[in-house]
Design an enzyme around this catalytic site. Structure first.
Site, PDB file in Angstrom:
ATOM      1  N   THR A 229     -14.559   0.374  -3.950  1.00  0.00           N
ATOM      2  CA  THR A 229     -14.050   1.445  -3.111  1.00  0.00           C
ATOM      3  C   THR A 229     -14.930   2.674  -3.202  1.00  0.00           C
ATOM      4  O   THR A 229     -15.489   2.957  -4.270  1.00  0.00           O
ATOM      5  CB  THR A 229     -12.598   1.823  -3.492  1.00  0.00           C
ATOM      6  OG1 THR A 229     -12.211   2.985  -2.756  1.00  0.00           O
ATOM      7  CG2 THR A 229     -12.471   2.151  -4.978  1.00  0.00           C
ATOM      8  N   SER A 264      -7.463   8.094  -9.311  1.00  0.00           N
ATOM      9  CA  SER A 264      -6.147   7.476  -9.477  1.00  0.00           C
ATOM     10  C   SER A 264      -6.348   6.293 -10.416  1.00  0.00           C
ATOM     11  O   SER A 264      -7.481   5.848 -10.626  1.00  0.00           O
ATOM     12  CB  SER A 264      -5.569   6.970  -8.157  1.00  0.00           C
ATOM     13  OG  SER A 264      -6.205   5.758  -7.764  1.00  0.00           O
ATOM     14  N   TYR A 266      -5.593   3.330  -9.791  1.00  0.00           N
ATOM     15  CA  TYR A 266      -6.144   2.249  -8.954  1.00  0.00           C
ATOM     16  C   TYR A 266      -7.658   2.404  -8.819  1.00  0.00           C
ATOM     17  O   TYR A 266      -8.417   1.475  -9.082  1.00  0.00           O
ATOM     18  CB  TYR A 266      -5.502   2.263  -7.566  1.00  0.00           C
ATOM     19  CG  TYR A 266      -6.414   1.672  -6.520  1.00  0.00           C
ATOM     20  CD1 TYR A 266      -7.054   2.484  -5.584  1.00  0.00           C
ATOM     21  CD2 TYR A 266      -6.698   0.308  -6.506  1.00  0.00           C
ATOM     22  CE1 TYR A 266      -7.928   1.947  -4.654  1.00  0.00           C
ATOM     23  CE2 TYR A 266      -7.576  -0.238  -5.584  1.00  0.00           C
ATOM     24  CZ  TYR A 266      -8.187   0.590  -4.661  1.00  0.00           C
ATOM     25  OH  TYR A 266      -9.068   0.071  -3.749  1.00  0.00           O
ATOM     26  N   HIS A 267      -8.102   3.599  -8.408  1.00  0.00           N
ATOM     27  CA  HIS A 267      -9.546   3.792  -8.248  1.00  0.00           C
ATOM     28  C   HIS A 267     -10.267   3.560  -9.578  1.00  0.00           C
ATOM     29  O   HIS A 267     -11.372   3.027  -9.623  1.00  0.00           O
ATOM     30  CB  HIS A 267      -9.846   5.205  -7.725  1.00  0.00           C
ATOM     31  CG  HIS A 267      -9.420   5.435  -6.312  1.00  0.00           C
ATOM     32  ND1 HIS A 267      -8.280   6.125  -5.962  1.00  0.00           N
ATOM     33  CD2 HIS A 267      -9.983   5.046  -5.142  1.00  0.00           C
ATOM     34  CE1 HIS A 267      -8.161   6.160  -4.644  1.00  0.00           C
ATOM     35  NE2 HIS A 267      -9.169   5.517  -4.115  1.00  0.00           N
ATOM     36  N   LYS A 270     -11.078  -0.002 -10.247  1.00  0.00           N
ATOM     37  CA  LYS A 270     -12.270  -0.473  -9.540  1.00  0.00           C
ATOM     38  C   LYS A 270     -13.549  -0.055 -10.277  1.00  0.00           C
ATOM     39  O   LYS A 270     -14.548  -0.772 -10.298  1.00  0.00           O
ATOM     40  CB  LYS A 270     -12.300   0.089  -8.113  1.00  0.00           C
ATOM     41  CG  LYS A 270     -11.167  -0.381  -7.219  1.00  0.00           C
ATOM     42  CD  LYS A 270     -11.395  -1.802  -6.729  1.00  0.00           C
ATOM     43  CE  LYS A 270     -10.357  -2.200  -5.693  1.00  0.00           C
ATOM     44  NZ  LYS A 270     -10.642  -3.494  -5.065  1.00  0.00           N
TER      45      LYS A 270
END
Lengths: 444, 444
Positions: A229, A264, A266-267, A270
């Site tokens: 991302t 975040s 989530y980020h 990644k």
């Protein structure tokens, strides 16, 4: 109908949020051509007939530490040659990006397997959400595809965090490439509470580790196309390069991974994946492409439009709905567009159809295999806009449909800079042969 | 006895493996002084009497994004003032670094709690390993400490990946600071197989996430001192800064996290931790210090030497034994020193006593609390040597004891550069007041 028209009518031109370099920052994959043109019209730089149909893709960009050699091969022929069709495992193939990708690859002659534990559907149940577009079960989806096209998509339903399950899928299917979408991909979801933060990082990091180990143990030549991302980079005050940056410091120079500042859990997961994958490329000779994808928007692809049972999901809620998709729905139902904070946050966007650029990458990977240990990073987005600009575009599109679209600023639930310098490079895919094309006219 | 003498006799002087900048790269924490001197002799730059004993630590280094203000406070007085003693939670306090740290903090008047699930002892059972020095149970250890000193070390036996357990520990103990050693810390262990790679990353990343959430929910002011590793940086061809690097790129400048290139699943887990912690500093205002520690060597501290039941563990095997410790044992038993590959790999080392510099950092954190959201990074090591140089030092020390120490090169089981540029900064701790002191004479 209104929302579909909204997306169609949005006319995106090069007006980035910040002062951009002189080169154009607005381009689109020449996706219509990829779908409709005969291969001989498509890549016309030079021709060398290798098989029944062939072409040359200009490939002048050097990937990190590698000199790229010109690619020769064929498009559909690479899948329909006298050798067996190439096999692509789509992990997360029941999801928004994965389902569209699986259908497209199958349509282009690849042998496709979907690996998915369907947990994305469970999140909907848990949070009381649902796709705006009705979607049927994955079993019905692949049955319908088979009925319409005669093409089989194999289905492996299970959790990639279960290595026993994943091993069986790899040993059974023997993929030439694996496209890995199979992660919890919502930043807001990962920030709901500790349990979901931990779940997101465990699921995503361990899932990817397992995929790497499966490739190492069962399919050493398999090329991993991993969905990263753009959010991994954060909002640095310097230009964002594609994965790596050359630094001169105290008289010495090196090219190093671009510093990461995710915003975040989530980020962050990644970012962890990218580091883990880079290590396995070096340690085991894994071949991998990390696609730092922008924010995906859009509703249909040619394949998903073939039948209502092939319809893709469309999320517009605050957890899974991406910015432009949400704005279009809000406009259609007469709800003010909810801009977080000042709205200066820059969003790199990419239409769902252009997500299917990973087909190009897979072809590249199969026809011109990366050297063992090669770790490629592409920034995969087409344009960048501030959230305010996206809101204006939707407002203008709505006006054409007679909608009076309002915008309101709401407190920003995210921890992010609301106004910031942002200039990210995304040229490697173009340099490898994807032909730039304006977005307008390709939407929906 | 031989081995203890070997460590004592090693005379380490400034002879780094690579050409170093003109400033001295060899220094040691003035640890003898920290232990023996009266505070009024210790920090003598300027004096301002605040309490019964006080001092000023020169603190001129700016941490990332912050201007450091001079520290005023007292050493033991910070723990023995009329206010309650400050509380420090030592996570992983049964381990090699953690046990020594817990005793030292307790000895200096802090109220200490050990949080540990004792899994380190299970690894020994599983792999058929054991500490060279006999160690007793954690329960006997704290009982003996109480009997000798009258000081209580609280014990919380459980897994920090179990948030229910960790919550209870935080709510019960209410730490002012937490030193987090509680991770699977062996690179070779993490590389044994997939199961241990996954375990290492899950245990370390989720454990740290839980600690961050516990601080956020129960002890907002608690300063986290996290043990990172120099191995996070890899071996870049440029100087290694302390956590951050200022980059000028295409005419713009920013100070960004130093790029990470870890070389094992263990080192990667530390990279993931660092990214997660940095985010929570920004998002939640967590105060944290990331200590990128070098390779620890050594056998005793003043506290562990007080009684055999307080003895620290000493590992010399291929999984948990660190380079210098292993070489000393090999020399003592007449086994050739096993140098991996060419032996040019640079090792940053730090004596176990100097690990206790985290006492300084904790004092700094408590007496001069970091601003909310401050994320400090220190490179915590005293000297750097190539593996070959370490072998030569041990050989020379062995010769003084009449040992004929041999060296042999063995195939390198690690994926790492065996000869490389290496120049890492480690000046921030000195700039904050730790007084450099040569290592010789302080060993063991």
């Amino acid at each position: 109908m209104r929302m579909a028209h909204l997306i169609t009518n949005c006319s995106f031109s090069a007006s980035p949020a910040v002062k951009a370099p002189t080169r154009s920052t607005s381009y689109c994959c020449n996706f219509v051509q990829l779908q409709n043109s005969k291969p001989s019209n498509l890549f016309n730089k030079s021709c060398s007939m290798k098989q029944r149909k062939s072409y040359v893709i200009r490939a002048s960009a050097a990937v990190q530490g590698q000199t790229q050699t010109p690619l020769t091969g064929s498009q559909e022929a690479s899948a329909h040659s006298s050798s067996k069709p190439k096999k692509v495992m789509v992990i997360g193939g029941d999801g928004y990006c994965g389902w569209a990708t699986a259908l497209h690859l199958s349509n282009k002659g690849y042998e496709v397997a979907i690996v998915d534990n369907l947990v994305r559907r469970l999140y909907d149940h848990q949070l009381g959400l649902d796709s705006l577009t009705p979607i049927t079960s994955i079993q019905n989806r692949v049955r319908r595809w088979k009925a319409l096209t005669g093409k089989t998509i194999q289905l492996y339903v299970g959790d990639i965090c279960d290595f026993e399950f994943l091993s069986e899928a790899f040993k059974s299917f023997e993929p030439d490439a694996a496209v890995h979408f199979g992660e919890q991909r919502s930043a807001p979801y990962s920030m709901i509470d500790r349990s979901r933060a931990v779940y997101t990082q465990h699921n995503n990091v361990i899932g990817t580790l397992n995929v790497l180990f499966a490739i190492k143990e069962y399919s050493e030549e398999c090329h991993l196309v991993k969905l990263g991302t753009m959010g991994e980079y954060g909002t640095p005050n310097i230009d964002i390069e594609e994965g790596f940056i050359t630094i001169t410091h105290n008289g010495r120079t090196d090219t190093l991974p671009y510093p990461k500042q995710a915003s975040s859990f989530y980020h962050l997961s990644k970012v962890h994946d990218s580091h883990n994958i880079a290590f396995t490329c070096k340690a085991w000779g894994i071949r991998a492409t990390d696609l730092n994808q922008g924010v995906v928007y859009g509703l249909k692809t040619d394949e998903t439009a073939m039948h209502e049972e092939l319809s893709n999901r469309f999320d517009y809620d605050a957890v899974f709905g991406t910015a432009l998709n949400r704005f279009c729905v809000q406009a259609a139902v007469g709800h003010p567009l909810t801009v977080y904070g000042k709205g200066g946050q820059v969003c790199e966007i990419i239409h769902l159809k252009f997500v299917l650029c990973n087909l190009f990458i897979i072809k590249l990977a199969i026809a011109n295999p990366a050297k063992p240990g090669e770790f490629r990073v592409f920034n995969q987005f087409t344009e960048q806009f501030s959230v305010n600009e996206l809101a204006k575009l939707v407002t203008a599109a709505g006006a054409k449909l007679g909608l009076d679209v309002q915008t309101k600023s709401v407190p920003n639930p995210r921890v992010e800079a609301e106004e910031h310098y942002y200039n990210a490079k995304h040229t490697k895919l173009i340099e490898l042969g994807l032909v730039p094309h304006l977005l307008s006219g390709l939407a929906t």
